[in-house]
Design a protein around this motif. Structure first.
Motif, short mmCIF file in Angstrom:
data_model
loop_
_atom_site.label_atom_id
_atom_site.label_comp_id
_atom_site.label_asym_id
_atom_site.label_seq_id
_atom_site.Cartn_x
_atom_site.Cartn_y
_atom_site.Cartn_z
N GLU A 36 0.84 -1.20 0.00
CA GLU A 36 0.00 0.00 0.00
C GLU A 36 0.87 1.25 0.00
OE1 GLU A 36 -3.73 -0.11 2.63
OE2 GLU A 36 -2.56 -1.82 3.36
N LYS A 56 -3.21 -0.66 -13.34
CA LYS A 56 -3.45 -2.10 -13.46
C LYS A 56 -2.40 -2.76 -14.34
CE LYS A 56 -8.47 -1.80 -12.83
NZ LYS A 56 -9.79 -2.00 -13.49
N TRP A 63 2.52 -8.05 -9.52
CA TRP A 63 1.65 -8.13 -8.36
C TRP A 63 0.28 -8.73 -8.65
CZ3 TRP A 63 5.66 -7.01 -5.88
CH2 TRP A 63 6.46 -5.93 -6.20
N ASP A 65 -3.56 -8.64 -9.44
CA ASP A 65 -4.65 -7.68 -9.24
C ASP A 65 -4.29 -6.68 -8.14
OD1 ASP A 65 -7.00 -6.34 -9.07
OD2 ASP A 65 -8.19 -8.01 -8.30
N GLU A 67 -6.16 -3.91 -7.60
CA GLU A 67 -7.36 -3.13 -7.27
C GLU A 67 -7.70 -3.18 -5.78
OE1 GLU A 67 -10.72 -2.51 -10.16
OE2 GLU A 67 -9.98 -4.45 -10.86
N THR A 68 -7.54 -4.34 -5.16
CA THR A 68 -7.84 -4.44 -3.73
C THR A 68 -6.98 -3.47 -2.93
OG1 THR A 68 -8.48 -6.76 -3.94
CG2 THR A 68 -7.91 -5.97 -1.74
N THR A 69 -5.70 -3.38 -3.29
CA THR A 69 -4.79 -2.48 -2.60
C THR A 69 -5.22 -1.03 -2.78
OG1 THR A 69 -2.97 -4.04 -2.92
CG2 THR A 69 -2.38 -1.77 -2.36
N SER A 70 -5.56 -0.66 -4.01
CA SER A 70 -5.98 0.73 -4.26
C SER A 70 -7.30 1.04 -3.55
CB SER A 70 -6.12 0.98 -5.77
OG SER A 70 -7.16 0.19 -6.33
N GLU A 71 -8.18 0.06 -3.46
CA GLU A 71 -9.45 0.27 -2.76
C GLU A 71 -9.22 0.49 -1.27
OE1 GLU A 71 -11.69 -3.16 -3.80
OE2 GLU A 71 -12.17 -2.45 -5.82
N LEU A 72 -8.25 -0.22 -0.70
CA LEU A 72 -7.93 -0.01 0.71
C LEU A 72 -7.43 1.41 0.95
CD1 LEU A 72 -6.18 -3.39 1.60
CD2 LEU A 72 -8.35 -2.56 2.51
N GLU A 74 -8.24 3.98 -0.81
CA GLU A 74 -9.41 4.86 -0.92
C GLU A 74 -10.24 4.83 0.36
OE1 GLU A 74 -11.45 5.41 -4.91
OE2 GLU A 74 -10.54 3.42 -5.20
N GLU A 75 -10.44 3.63 0.91
CA GLU A 75 -11.22 3.51 2.14
C GLU A 75 -10.58 4.28 3.29
OE1 GLU A 75 -11.68 -0.61 3.00
OE2 GLU A 75 -12.83 -1.04 1.17
#
Length: 276
Positions: A36, A56, A63, A65, A67-72, A74-75
């Motif tokens: 992250e 991506k 790495w 996918d 997207e999960t890391t980027s979503e974290l 953002e959260e």
């Protein structure tokens, strides 16, 4: 390509030392993972933001996918999505003020932890380290350094750790045990536990304990008396892991293109010069 770097046991000692330093700081101060942190730093380096599709593609090679890391991120409100000016259907990720402040907080703690961890790393040497890495960053005119360590070296540290975990697991060793074998390969004279920990600096922490050394001795990879020494079996095991890591790292270097490959090799050389 300076391949001898990948055959040097010191390379993996130093990179593990830096990774564990960043990992500890990210966890305790930043509440984010090293991956992250690498992505956050890369997003912050881009004045126009990091287009999601480019992100991506860029991270997929090593790495998968992302997207999960980027979503974290953002959260946690460290990054935000904004529409691209030239294509309103697409988005780019931008570092928020909170995200930039988080980078600064991690940087300050990271610098302090390294300088405070061992007398071998002075403030002057650390400043040399940061200057050299920023010099690599300046080769990419489209980016502005966002932290002490630019995103490419951060990616490299994460990648090395992932491969070390995987290759050590193949032969039923922990990364800590492999790093101890590396130390004994670099310093073949018998070493006491205290000297091993001093060689490893902050990477030792609570992981270089009697149980780690006992585990190596039970596999006949080291001999323990008043001091530790590596056995023939230990030498062979360390060489096997290093050879596998060398292959993985060559693949990674070749996958990022000539310019980034040279930058990443230069980053490793900087680490060896300053911390070995």
């Amino acid at each position: 390509m300076n391949e001898p770097i990948l055959d040097n046991y010191k390379t993996y000692i130093v990179l593990h030392y830096l990774y564990t330093s960043i990992d500890a700081v990210c966890l305790h101060v930043g509440d984010i993972s090293p991956l992250e942190y690498a992505l956050l730093t890369e997003i912050a380096e881009m004045p126009q933001g990091f287009p999601v599709q480019d992100m991506k593609r860029s991270y997929a090679k090593a790495w998968g996918d992302i997207e999960t890391t980027s979503e974290l991120l953002e959260e946690k409100e460290l990054v935000e999505r904004r529409r691209l000016a030239n294509d309103r259907r697409k988005f780019a990720l931008h570092a928020t003020l909170k995200g930039r402040n988080r980078i600064n907080t991690i940087d300050e703690s990271f610098a302090f932890s390294l300088v405070d961890s061992t007398t071998r790393i002075t403030e002057e040497r650390f400043e040399q380290f940061a200057t050299q890495l920023h010099g690599l960053q300046e080769q990419d005119a489209s980016r502005v350094a966002a932290g002490i360590i630019p995103s490419q070296p951060l990616r490299l540290l994460y990648l090395v750790n992932q491969h070390m975990v995987q290759e050590c697991a193949r032969v039923d060793l922990s990364v800590s045990q492999f790093v101890v074998l590396c130390v004994l390969m670099v310093f073949p004279q018998s070493l006491c536990e205290e000297v091993i920990e001093n060689r490893l600096g902050v990477s030792a922490g609570s992981s270089i304990t009697a149980s780690v050394l006992d585990g190596l001795e039970s596999r006949h990879l080291i001999r323990l008396a008043d001091v530790a020494s590596i056995t023939t079996e230990g030498t062979e095991r360390a060489a096997l892991i290093l050879d596998r890591l060398r292959v993985k790292m060559l693949e990674a270097f070749e996958s990022v293109g000539a310019q980034r490959r040279e930058n990443m090799v230069a980053a490793v050389e900087s680490c060896l010069y300053l911390f070995a």
